[in-house]
Write an enzyme that holds these catalytic residues in place. Structure first.
Site, PDB file in Angstrom:
ATOM      1  CG  ASP A  63       8.064  27.697  13.773  1.00 23.70           C
ATOM      2  OD1 ASP A  63       8.940  27.038  13.185  1.00 23.70           O
ATOM      3  OD2 ASP A  63       7.842  28.891  13.523  1.00 23.70           O
ATOM      4  CG  ASN A 132       1.401  38.334  10.620  1.00 25.27           C
ATOM      5  OD1 ASN A 132       2.560  37.996  10.864  1.00 25.27           O
ATOM      6  ND2 ASN A 132       0.364  37.568  10.909  1.00 25.27           N
ATOM      7  CG  HIS A 134       4.361  35.452  12.384  1.00 24.50           C
ATOM      8  ND1 HIS A 134       3.518  34.864  11.482  1.00 24.50           N
ATOM      9  CD2 HIS A 134       5.598  35.059  11.999  1.00 24.50           C
ATOM     10  CE1 HIS A 134       4.202  34.159  10.609  1.00 24.50           C
ATOM     11  NE2 HIS A 134       5.477  34.266  10.901  1.00 24.50           N
ATOM     12  CD  GLU A 139       0.313  34.147  12.803  1.00 23.55           C
ATOM     13  OE1 GLU A 139       0.813  35.267  12.557  1.00 23.55           O
ATOM     14  OE2 GLU A 139       0.204  33.249  11.956  1.00 23.55           O
TER      15      GLU A 139
HETATM   16  O1  LIG Z   1       5.609  31.758   8.923  1.00 15.50           O
HETATM   17  C1  LIG Z   1       6.737  31.947   9.265  1.00 15.50           C
HETATM   18  O2  LIG Z   1       7.413  32.984   8.706  1.00 15.50           O
HETATM   19  C2  LIG Z   1       8.610  33.476   9.289  1.00 15.50           C
HETATM   20  C3  LIG Z   1       9.379  34.160   8.192  1.00 15.50           C
HETATM   21  O3  LIG Z   1       9.529  33.297   7.098  1.00 15.50           O
HETATM   22  P1  LIG Z   1      10.618  33.530   5.988  1.00 15.50           P
HETATM   23  O4  LIG Z   1      10.405  32.445   4.972  1.00 15.50           O
HETATM   24  O5  LIG Z   1      10.396  34.878   5.422  1.00 15.50           O
HETATM   25  O6  LIG Z   1      11.924  33.395   6.665  1.00 15.50           O
HETATM   26  C4  LIG Z   1       9.379  32.345   9.938  1.00 15.50           C
HETATM   27  O7  LIG Z   1      10.514  32.821  10.579  1.00 15.50           O
HETATM   28  C5  LIG Z   1       8.509  31.680  10.959  1.00 15.50           C
HETATM   29  O8  LIG Z   1       9.206  30.691  11.684  1.00 15.50           O
HETATM   30  C6  LIG Z   1       7.338  31.068  10.317  1.00 15.50           C
HETATM   31  O9  LIG Z   1       6.432  30.851  11.315  1.00 15.50           O
END
Ligand SMILES: O=C1O[C@H](COP(=O)(O)O)[C@@H](O)[C@H](O)[C@H]1O
Length: 232
Positions: A63, A132, A134, A139
């Protein structure tokens, strides 16, 4: 979903890396879908200690934040170069990436969908958990997207990395869709970090719903879910 509770982040990172090493030993040129964020950083550092076995592994970026340039210090691209591609010496010809500039978004989604179709299912998909519920940028919503797509981001997702809002607030992200994730041969799902208790509780209800995209992982036959004490 096989769930293992680990005492801390170091133990989670070591365990996750050992699962990957095991897979790569059997399938050296496997296709590895790489998450970013805090969750996989320790695992990548552990993998780097055994970098010689990754000489054939192929990597695809999972992503990316919309609008911010690839070379921005907080882009997923910069993160992967620093924590995975550099330390493991993954050459450009083994790395598949995409750009999120507004004028290329549709074409990039199309190109990535073609890549995923032509290269078969992902062999290993690394996932972190959003606060949340995701996974990647899939999302919570009324419906989820199957294919590689442009995703509107929840406020909590944008707020996750405060540095991003300093003049480059991403209005969207690009990411692999739910089909790409669910077709993966193996998923390593890392749950670590504060503020995820509600999402963890929701997953542990074992009820599948689009309000929590991570809950779909209950339908996948080969998920190793590693949870450390910071997340429960
Ligand atoms: O926004 C996101 O968050 C998840 C979790 O993030 P983290 O910093 O707690 O590891 C992440 O795995 C995801 O790829 C990203 O979209």
């Amino acid at each position: 979903m096989k769930i293992s509770y680990l005492e801390n982040y170091a133990a989670l990172s070591k365990k996750a890396a050992s699962l990957i090493v095991e897979e790569v030993q059997h399938n050296p040129d496997l296709l590895f879908c790489a998450a970013t964020g805090g969750s996989p950083t320790g695992m990548y550092a552990e993998m780097a200690k055994e970098k010689d076995i990754f000489g054939q592994m192929r990597v695809v970026k999972m992503d990316e934040w919309g609008i911010i340039p690839s070379e921005h210090p907080d882009s997923c691209e910069t993160y992967l170069k620093k924590h995975l591609l550099g330390p493991l010496e993954i050459e450009d010809n083994r790395y598949t990436t995409f750009d999120t500039k507004p004028d290329v978004v549709e074409a990039e989604c199309q190109r990535m969908n073609t890549f995923l179709t032509e290269n078969g299912a992902l062999d290993i998909c690394i996932l972190g958990l959003g606060k949340n519920g995701h996974i990647a940028f899939n999302e919570p919503a009324d419906i989820l997207q199957p294919y590689f797509h442009k995703a509107l981001l929840a406020d909590s997702t944008i707020a996750h990395d405060p540095a991003l809002s300093q003049g480059h607030e991403p209005a969207y992200g690009l990411c692999v869709g739910m089909e790409g994730i669910m077709q993966s041969k193996k998923i390593i799902f890392l749950i670590t970090g504060k503020g995820k208790q509600e999402a963890v509780k929701r997953i542990m209800e074992r009820k599948i719903g689009t309000d929590c995209p991570a809950s779909f992982l209950w339908m996948h036959p080969n998920v190793e879910c590693l949870i450390d004490s910071s997340a429960v």
